[in-house]
Scaffold this active site. Structure first.
Site, mmCIF file in Angstrom:
data_model
loop_
_atom_site.group_PDB
_atom_site.id
_atom_site.type_symbol
_atom_site.label_atom_id
_atom_site.label_comp_id
_atom_site.label_asym_id
_atom_site.label_seq_id
_atom_site.Cartn_x
_atom_site.Cartn_y
_atom_site.Cartn_z
ATOM 1 N N GLU A 1 0.828 -1.215 0.000
ATOM 2 C CA GLU A 1 0.000 0.000 0.000
ATOM 3 C C GLU A 1 0.860 1.263 0.000
ATOM 4 O O GLU A 1 0.541 2.238 -0.661
ATOM 5 C CB GLU A 1 -0.954 0.006 1.207
ATOM 6 C CG GLU A 1 -2.081 -0.998 1.094
ATOM 7 C CD GLU A 1 -2.978 -0.751 -0.117
ATOM 8 O OE1 GLU A 1 -3.058 0.385 -0.601
ATOM 9 O OE2 GLU A 1 -3.588 -1.721 -0.598
ATOM 10 N N TYR B 1 -6.423 6.070 5.012
ATOM 11 C CA TYR B 1 -6.637 5.110 3.936
ATOM 12 C C TYR B 1 -5.803 3.834 4.159
ATOM 13 O O TYR B 1 -6.321 2.717 4.096
ATOM 14 C CB TYR B 1 -6.271 5.732 2.572
ATOM 15 C CG TYR B 1 -6.035 4.661 1.552
ATOM 16 C CD1 TYR B 1 -7.105 3.984 0.990
ATOM 17 C CD2 TYR B 1 -4.738 4.260 1.218
ATOM 18 C CE1 TYR B 1 -6.906 2.944 0.111
ATOM 19 C CE2 TYR B 1 -4.523 3.222 0.341
ATOM 20 C CZ TYR B 1 -5.606 2.561 -0.219
ATOM 21 O OH TYR B 1 -5.397 1.518 -1.064
ATOM 22 N N ASP C 1 -9.316 5.247 -1.358
ATOM 23 C CA ASP C 1 -8.292 5.797 -2.259
ATOM 24 C C ASP C 1 -9.039 6.414 -3.458
ATOM 25 O O ASP C 1 -10.272 6.423 -3.492
ATOM 26 C CB ASP C 1 -7.282 4.720 -2.700
ATOM 27 C CG ASP C 1 -7.902 3.709 -3.643
ATOM 28 O OD1 ASP C 1 -9.150 3.619 -3.701
ATOM 29 O OD2 ASP C 1 -7.147 3.014 -4.341
#
Ligand code: SF4
Length: 325
Positions: free
Chosen positions: A31, A112, A130
């Site tokens: 991520e 996020y 996102d």
């Protein structure tokens, strides 16, 4: 409501290395790498990185220089530094936090990323917003206008109870996948979309106007001075933790405020500076104009956080531009 989305994801999902039974550490690495970087670019970096640092402890113990070496080319080096700081925090805690708040407290982990790790690695319901997920959900619920912070919180509260409990991780990834492949910014492929029957933007003819485009950030022009100080075939590099663009990277000395810089460096590295030209480079919302000065010196000592680098040294693009002029 999202059953068809999950069925589509099960059928169509891409086989990405971070989807192959990875734990919280693997999800976190992927991520962080995927922030501002495309999937195809990240894949080889992720594989190399995980081969060298397969466990969170190995990343925590590595030297920052080595972490940067495995990050070189991905840019935004602050992410690498934060990722290692997060790994060190996880090791100090004795393992990954298992709450959203705990994950958010890790260095460099925002709302996020915390939601992505929480749902994908731990299978707990969380809405990871996102750019892709925002586009899909804004269209699905036909949210016109700007997605302000309160509206964002409302959206999360609206979606959270709809997440199937046993498939929280798949739900997060399905939204991302749909946004990347079908519900794309322009030319959404609604005809083959699993959400088409319930999509309010499609029903209302709003697909091309939702979500509202973010206001364009004004680009800032920045004038910089860079020094190419040579000793034979070597060049002086230095590292500054507070560098606004390349924190912690080895780069040719460069300055936003050039006043007195030449005199200061010439007194330390005697020689005759010559202005060799100017290079331009764009970094996020800034257009950098870098005036380059060059000279040969015979000085040997360069002091702490500096070194002489030979022709084969791996450098960030900005430093390579300065050297290539
Ligand atoms: S139907 Fe079209 S606009 Fe709606 S979610 Fe699917 S691709 Fe996006």
């Amino acid at each position: 409501m999202f059953e068809q989305l999950l069925n589509w994801y099960t059928r169509e999902r891409r086989d990405l290395p971070w989807r192959r039974g990875v734990d919280a550490y693997g999800v976190l690495v992927s991520e962080i790498m995927l922030q501002q970087t495309r999937v195809e670019v990240v894949i080889p970096y992720y594989q190399r990185f995980m081969q060298r640092f397969p466990r969170v402890e190995q990343l925590a113990e590595a030297s920052l220089d080595e972490v940067y070496e495995y990050w070189a080319g991905l840019g935004y080096y602050r992410r690498a530094r934060n990722l290692q700081a997060a790994a060190q925090a996880v090791v100090a805690l004795g393992g990954f936090p298992t709450t959203l708040e705990g994950l958010r407290d890790l260095p460099g982990v925002g709302e996020y990323t915390a939601a992505a790790v929480f749902s994908i690695a731990f299978g707990k319901p969380a809405v990871a917003l996102d750019g892709n997920a925002i586009r899909v959900l804004s269209r699905f619920f036909a949210l016109t206008g700007t997605l302000t912070a309160p509206r964002r919180r409302d959206l999360i509260a609206r979606v959270l109870p709809l997440i199937p409990e046993q498939q929280a991780g798949d739900f997060t990834q399905a939204l991302m996948e749909l946004g990347a492949r079908l519900c794309v910014p322009r030319g959404a492929r609604c005809l083959v979309c699993p959400l088409a029957s319930g999509c309010q933007a499609l029903a209302g003819g709003l697909v091309d106007s939702v979500p509202a485009p973010a206001p364009r950030a004004r680009r800032e022009k920045v004038d910089l001075l860079a020094l190419r100080i040579r000793r034979g075939d070597q060049v002086l590099l230095e590292r500054r933790e507070d560098d606004p663009f390349l924190a912690g990277q080895w780069v040719t000395p460069w300055f936003a405020d050039g006043e007195g810089v030449l005199d200061r460096y010439v007194s330390e590295f005697p020689g005759t500076p010559v202005r060799v030209g100017q290079v331009s480079h764009g970094v996020t919302f800034r257009d950098l104009r870098i005036e380059v000065w060059d000279w040969e010196t015979s000085a040997l000592d360069c002091g702490p956080e500096r070194r002489w680098a030979g022709p084969g040294a791996r450098l960030p693009r900005l430093a390579s531009l300065v050297l290539g002029l």
